[in-house]
Design a protein around this motif. Structure first.
Motif, PDB file in Angstrom:
ATOM      1  N   THR A 172       0.812  -1.169  -0.149  1.00  0.00           N
ATOM      2  CA  THR A 172       0.149   0.012   0.099  1.00  0.00           C
ATOM      3  C   THR A 172       0.946   1.108   0.124  1.00  0.00           C
ATOM      4  O   THR A 172       1.628   1.423   0.940  1.00  0.00           O
ATOM      5  CB  THR A 172      -0.886  -0.131   1.327  1.00  0.00           C
ATOM      6  OG1 THR A 172      -1.961  -0.837   1.151  1.00  0.00           O
ATOM      7  CG2 THR A 172      -1.688   1.417   1.316  1.00  0.00           C
ATOM      8  N   VAL A 173       0.755   1.949  -1.126  1.00  0.00           N
ATOM      9  CA  VAL A 173       1.550   3.124  -1.078  1.00  0.00           C
ATOM     10  C   VAL A 173       0.818   4.464  -0.621  1.00  0.00           C
ATOM     11  O   VAL A 173      -0.407   4.711  -1.111  1.00  0.00           O
ATOM     12  CB  VAL A 173       1.818   3.568  -2.611  1.00  0.00           C
ATOM     13  CG1 VAL A 173       2.800   4.920  -2.816  1.00  0.00           C
ATOM     14  CG2 VAL A 173       2.634   2.345  -3.191  1.00  0.00           C
ATOM     15  N   ILE A 174       1.160   4.951   0.390  1.00  0.00           N
ATOM     16  CA  ILE A 174       0.556   6.261   0.714  1.00  0.00           C
ATOM     17  C   ILE A 174       1.294   7.472   0.310  1.00  0.00           C
ATOM     18  O   ILE A 174       2.501   7.765   0.739  1.00  0.00           O
ATOM     19  CB  ILE A 174       0.657   6.306   2.304  1.00  0.00           C
ATOM     20  CG1 ILE A 174      -0.108   4.941   2.849  1.00  0.00           C
ATOM     21  CG2 ILE A 174      -0.059   7.503   2.865  1.00  0.00           C
ATOM     22  CD1 ILE A 174      -0.206   4.818   4.378  1.00  0.00           C
ATOM     23  N   VAL A 175       0.407   8.751  -0.055  1.00  0.00           N
ATOM     24  CA  VAL A 175       1.182   9.920  -0.523  1.00  0.00           C
ATOM     25  C   VAL A 175       0.180  10.851   0.161  1.00  0.00           C
ATOM     26  O   VAL A 175      -1.239  11.040  -0.202  1.00  0.00           O
ATOM     27  CB  VAL A 175       0.914  10.094  -1.988  1.00  0.00           C
ATOM     28  CG1 VAL A 175       1.605  11.223  -2.376  1.00  0.00           C
ATOM     29  CG2 VAL A 175       1.822   9.006  -2.656  1.00  0.00           C
ATOM     30  N   VAL A 176       0.655  11.661   0.963  1.00  0.00           N
ATOM     31  CA  VAL A 176      -0.223  12.851   1.696  1.00  0.00           C
ATOM     32  C   VAL A 176       0.310  14.155   0.694  1.00  0.00           C
ATOM     33  O   VAL A 176       1.495  14.493   0.656  1.00  0.00           O
ATOM     34  CB  VAL A 176       0.222  13.090   2.959  1.00  0.00           C
ATOM     35  CG1 VAL A 176      -0.717  14.213   3.629  1.00  0.00           C
ATOM     36  CG2 VAL A 176      -0.247  11.918   3.786  1.00  0.00           C
ATOM     37  N   TYR A 177      -0.766  14.760   0.073  1.00  0.00           N
ATOM     38  CA  TYR A 177      -0.348  16.097  -0.649  1.00  0.00           C
ATOM     39  C   TYR A 177      -1.070  17.274  -0.399  1.00  0.00           C
ATOM     40  O   TYR A 177      -2.315  16.932   0.259  1.00  0.00           O
ATOM     41  CB  TYR A 177      -0.527  15.621  -2.116  1.00  0.00           C
ATOM     42  CG  TYR A 177      -2.048  15.397  -2.478  1.00  0.00           C
ATOM     43  CD1 TYR A 177      -2.977  16.637  -2.839  1.00  0.00           C
ATOM     44  CD2 TYR A 177      -2.873  14.180  -2.404  1.00  0.00           C
ATOM     45  CE1 TYR A 177      -4.404  16.169  -3.220  1.00  0.00           C
ATOM     46  CE2 TYR A 177      -4.258  13.963  -2.749  1.00  0.00           C
ATOM     47  CZ  TYR A 177      -4.844  14.886  -3.106  1.00  0.00           C
ATOM     48  OH  TYR A 177      -6.206  14.788  -3.377  1.00  0.00           O
ATOM     49  N   ASP A 206      -4.499  16.888   1.709  1.00  0.00           N
ATOM     50  CA  ASP A 206      -4.286  17.949   3.058  1.00  0.00           C
ATOM     51  C   ASP A 206      -4.793  19.191   2.717  1.00  0.00           C
ATOM     52  O   ASP A 206      -3.959  20.077   2.673  1.00  0.00           O
ATOM     53  CB  ASP A 206      -2.824  17.946   3.519  1.00  0.00           C
ATOM     54  CG  ASP A 206      -2.674  18.895   4.617  1.00  0.00           C
ATOM     55  OD1 ASP A 206      -3.599  19.236   5.356  1.00  0.00           O
ATOM     56  OD2 ASP A 206      -1.393  19.027   4.612  1.00  0.00           O
ATOM     57  N   ASP A 207      -6.195  19.464   2.342  1.00  0.00           N
ATOM     58  CA  ASP A 207      -6.590  20.701   2.456  1.00  0.00           C
ATOM     59  C   ASP A 207      -6.082  21.651   1.306  1.00  0.00           C
ATOM     60  O   ASP A 207      -5.908  22.701   1.209  1.00  0.00           O
ATOM     61  CB  ASP A 207      -6.537  21.548   3.788  1.00  0.00           C
ATOM     62  CG  ASP A 207      -7.322  20.969   4.803  1.00  0.00           C
ATOM     63  OD1 ASP A 207      -8.159  20.305   4.781  1.00  0.00           O
ATOM     64  OD2 ASP A 207      -6.745  21.088   6.173  1.00  0.00           O
ATOM     65  N   SER A 208      -5.916  20.911  -0.039  1.00  0.00           N
ATOM     66  CA  SER A 208      -5.771  21.603  -1.152  1.00  0.00           C
ATOM     67  C   SER A 208      -6.477  22.406  -1.591  1.00  0.00           C
ATOM     68  O   SER A 208      -7.635  22.308  -1.545  1.00  0.00           O
ATOM     69  CB  SER A 208      -5.288  20.395  -2.145  1.00  0.00           C
ATOM     70  OG  SER A 208      -4.152  19.457  -1.813  1.00  0.00           O
ATOM     71  N   THR A 209      -6.136  23.602  -2.266  1.00  0.00           N
ATOM     72  CA  THR A 209      -6.963  24.687  -2.602  1.00  0.00           C
ATOM     73  C   THR A 209      -6.759  24.818  -4.097  1.00  0.00           C
ATOM     74  O   THR A 209      -7.210  26.027  -4.908  1.00  0.00           O
ATOM     75  CB  THR A 209      -6.489  26.053  -1.867  1.00  0.00           C
ATOM     76  OG1 THR A 209      -5.126  26.413  -2.047  1.00  0.00           O
ATOM     77  CG2 THR A 209      -6.804  25.811  -0.311  1.00  0.00           C
ATOM     78  N   ASP A 210      -5.554  24.094  -4.708  1.00  0.00           N
ATOM     79  CA  ASP A 210      -5.352  24.202  -6.266  1.00  0.00           C
ATOM     80  C   ASP A 210      -6.107  22.989  -6.941  1.00  0.00           C
ATOM     81  O   ASP A 210      -7.060  22.455  -6.158  1.00  0.00           O
ATOM     82  CB  ASP A 210      -3.815  24.110  -6.359  1.00  0.00           C
ATOM     83  CG  ASP A 210      -3.226  23.056  -5.914  1.00  0.00           C
ATOM     84  OD1 ASP A 210      -3.964  22.016  -5.363  1.00  0.00           O
ATOM     85  OD2 ASP A 210      -1.978  22.814  -6.221  1.00  0.00           O
ATOM     86  N   ASP A 211      -5.657  22.568  -7.960  1.00  0.00           N
ATOM     87  CA  ASP A 211      -6.237  21.408  -8.776  1.00  0.00           C
ATOM     88  C   ASP A 211      -5.765  20.027  -8.467  1.00  0.00           C
ATOM     89  O   ASP A 211      -5.990  18.968  -9.137  1.00  0.00           O
ATOM     90  CB  ASP A 211      -6.292  21.730 -10.390  1.00  0.00           C
ATOM     91  CG  ASP A 211      -6.766  22.755 -10.761  1.00  0.00           C
ATOM     92  OD1 ASP A 211      -7.849  23.324 -10.151  1.00  0.00           O
ATOM     93  OD2 ASP A 211      -6.411  23.452 -11.643  1.00  0.00           O
TER      94      ASP A 211
END
Length: 379
Positions: free
Chosen positions: A43-48, A79-84
């Protein structure tokens, strides 16, 4: 005064060389060797957070891994991204009909967003073996295969620290590249002497059961960073022999150098903050010696001018530091191939103490990272 300087100088030389030399021939302890024939499911985890510029490249690298798609689960935590970034992740999921992709929004909210995201993803993860990287990284084609081979050879491994390299052009980038080579050399050396205290959250792996056994980041969740070293510290305390460094060129994850002095210093100051909370005496020893020697770099001429030290000690200080730094980098570049590194070594030798001084001063202030202010009390 001379005695204190001499002690610090010898401590710097002996501690760094004492870590660098074992890195040359590092192998996991033979007691950890347990062969397994079965391929590992990951399982690969990426937080962005606001990574629309780099996330597509990372997702493409995950798509192109030379590994069975049915053995890969990818969890992307927003994590609360505001872009695309969220739209990019959603498109990737829709186009990934041949593998499992899970999209999450960070629900846990402490002072450490990445720890929150990882902890949340762990509860969702289907597979026992976890891989963690960052959204601004480039993954080699054989990244998962390299981890698979290691886990198959050392089946009871709890934690694996993966190698990291810096890419970019220009002097600022070259400075960061050499710094990372030195850090990775020390990392491998600390695992070699079974005193691991440093790793990087852009390339690491661990088992879900081990994570839960040490209660994840509980006790460290008030610290804004350290998703890497605090987990390593806990697992090494459980069984240091089963914590390894993955010394494989096919597992080297790359990340872009910071483009400005300000962003580079802010990042390093953030790294320095988490070191204050570690329980590792070796970590504190190395950090103290590195900071002290680089600050003395500017103080030594003043001490000599005031007749506080001899000319021999002044020359010995600069020559021994030069020798130590060169050997550490020479050892590191045997694994991390860095072309023409010796051409910038002397310039780096004189400039890096200024960077350390700036990091020390920056760490005393509030640090802004990814649109958030990291207060001193948060770490």
């Amino acid at each position: 005064m001379s005695f204190i300087i001499l002690i610090l100088l010898l401590g710097y030389t002996l501690s760094l060389l004492g870590l660098a030399m074992p890195a040359l021939h590092y192998r996991p302890h033979h007691r950890a060797l347990i062969d397994s024939k079965k391929d590992i499911a990951f399982t690969v985890i990426v937080v962005y957070r606001n990574e629309q510029a780099t996330l597509p490249r990372l997702l493409n690298d995950l798509k192109r891994q030379s590994y069975s798609k049915n053995l890969i689960e990818i969890i992307l935590v927003n994590d609360d991204s505001t872009d695309d970034s969220c739209e990019i992740a959603q498109t990737f999921k829709e186009n990934s009909t041949d593998q499992s992709v899970v999209l999450l929004d960070r629900l846990i909210h402490s002072t450490s967003a990445k720890k929150d995201g990882i902890s949340q993803a762990i509860h969702t993860a289907t597979h026992e073996h976890i891989l963690v990287t960052d959204a601004d990284c480039e993954l080699p084609h054989e990244w998962m295969a390299s981890y698979n081979e290691h886990y198959k050879k050392y089946a009871h491994t709890l934690f694996i620290a993966g190698p990291l390299a810096i890419t970019g052009s220009g002097f600022i980038a070259r400075l960061q590249q050499l710094e990372m080579v030195a850090l990775q050399t020390i990392t491998a050396g600390s695992f070699a002497i079974r005193q691991p205290f440093i790793c990087n959250g852009a390339n690491m792996s661990f088992t879900k059961s081990a994570f839960k056994q040490v209660q994840g980041y509980s006790g460290n969740d008030h610290i804004s960073s350290g998703d890497d070293i605090f987990l390593l510290e806990k697992l090494a305390a459980e069984n240091v022999i089963q914590c390894h460094y993955l010394k494989s060129s096919e597992a080297i994850v790359k990340t872009r150098a910071k483009s400005s002095w300000q962003s580079m210093i802010a990042q390093r100051a953030r790294w320095a903050r988490k070191g204050n909370e570690t329980k590792s005496l070796l970590n504190k020893l190395i950090a103290t010696h590195v900071a002290a020697i680089n600050l003395l770099f500017f103080v030594m001429p003043v001490c000599y001018w005031l007749d506080g030290i001899s000319k021999n000690l002044l020359l010995s200080f600069y020559l021994l530091k030069l020798f130590t730094d060169f050997i550490v980098l020479l050892v590191g570049t045997q694994f991390f191939v860095t072309q023409r590194w010796s051409r910038v070594f002397l310039l780096q030798y004189f400039v890096y103490p200024l960077v350390v001084l700036a990091i020390v001063l920056q760490s005393l202030k509030k640090i802004k990272w990814r649109g958030r202010v990291i207060d001193q009390n948060d770490v």
